[in-house]
Scaffold this active site. Structure first.
Site, short mmCIF file in Angstrom:
data_model
loop_
_atom_site.label_atom_id
_atom_site.label_comp_id
_atom_site.label_asym_id
_atom_site.label_seq_id
_atom_site.Cartn_x
_atom_site.Cartn_y
_atom_site.Cartn_z
N ASP A 1 0.72 -1.09 0.05
CA ASP A 1 0.03 -0.10 0.15
C ASP A 1 0.94 1.32 -0.05
OD1 ASP A 1 0.65 -0.40 2.60
OD2 ASP A 1 -0.88 -0.04 3.50
N ASP B 1 6.97 3.67 3.60
CA ASP B 1 7.37 4.89 4.35
C ASP B 1 8.77 4.68 4.82
OD1 ASP B 1 6.17 6.81 5.96
OD2 ASP B 1 6.07 5.55 7.65
N ARG C 1 -10.57 1.40 5.98
CA ARG C 1 -9.86 0.75 4.75
C ARG C 1 -11.06 0.57 3.56
NH1 ARG C 1 -5.25 -2.02 6.30
NH2 ARG C 1 -5.35 -2.68 8.68
#
Ligand code: 5GP
Ligand code: MG
Length: 204
Positions: free
Chosen positions: A117, A120, A182
């Site tokens: 997703d 980071d 979500r």
């Protein structure tokens, strides 16, 4: 009975929850996401040229993106999932990545496409890439919907990146805050959590 909640458009993505009111700002729209997913699928298809591919979703956040991406991939694919965790708290990443469960599908000699997703700090992507390399994969590439390069603490890079995003906490399209949001069809930045009286109970 007809639901009073119309969740079919991005505008109505945001609705009042019973537990608390929150501030969400639309960051990436449904149509921007759709175009992006199609572009990534075209790139992946051109690179693998009809070769078989094992697509591995990194749970939980990638499941919505993966579901859309694979339906645009005209390649002989297998799909499996891996679950790792780099988070000890809800929002803070740590270098301590643990494998919760790996794939059941044999990976030796296979081309692996890891679907994330968001990258980071990069600890998760770095861990997954090395894990599959150690398992004898023929190749390992990473496809991430979102990339936050300003937060990177590792040297990992994704071969396929949907959107570069600034350092904001994002939810929707698979991404969660405390397992919520979500299901939102677009991507929103979560500014903070406020109670019904408008008092900020959590700063993000
Ligand atoms: P990393 O190991 O690269 O620091 O973190 C990767 C994971 O952190 C992602 O798979 C995701 O679960 C979580 N994460 C990082 N940034 C965000 C964000 O802005 N929103 C959400 N919901 N999760 C994030
Ligand atoms: Mg998460």
């Amino acid at each position: 009975p007809r639901s009073t909640l119309d969740r079919s458009s991005a505008a109505s993505d945001v609705y009042k929850r019973q537990d608390y009111v929150y501030n969400l700002n639309l960051t990436i729209s449904e149509s921007q996401i759709r175009k992006c997913v199609e572009r990534l699928a075209r790139l992946i298809q051109a690179d693998y040229k009809g070769e078989p591919l094992l697509v591995v979703g990194a749970l939980n956040g990638s499941f919505v993106f993966l579901a859309d991406l694979i339906r645009h991939l005209h390649l002989p694919i297998q799909v499996d999932f891996i679950k790792v965790s780099s988070y000890d708290a809800a929002l803070k990443s740590s270098g301590d990545v643990r494998l919760h469960h790996g794939v059941r599908t044999p990976v030796a000699q296979k081309n692996i496409l890891v679907v994330e997703d968001i990258v980071d700090t990069g600890f998760t992507a770095d861990f997954i890439r090395k894990y599959f390399e150690n398992e004898g994969a023929a190749s390992v590439r990473i496809c991430t919907l979102l990339d936050k390069p300003s937060r990177r603490l590792t040297s990992v890079t994704a071969e396929y990146v949907g959107f570069e995003v600034p350092d904001q906490f994002l939810v929707g399209y698979g991404l969660d805050y405390n397992q919520q949001y979500r299901e939102l069809r677009a991507i929103y930045s979560l500014e903070g959590v406020v109670d019904s009286g408008g008092r900020v109970t959590e700063e993000i």
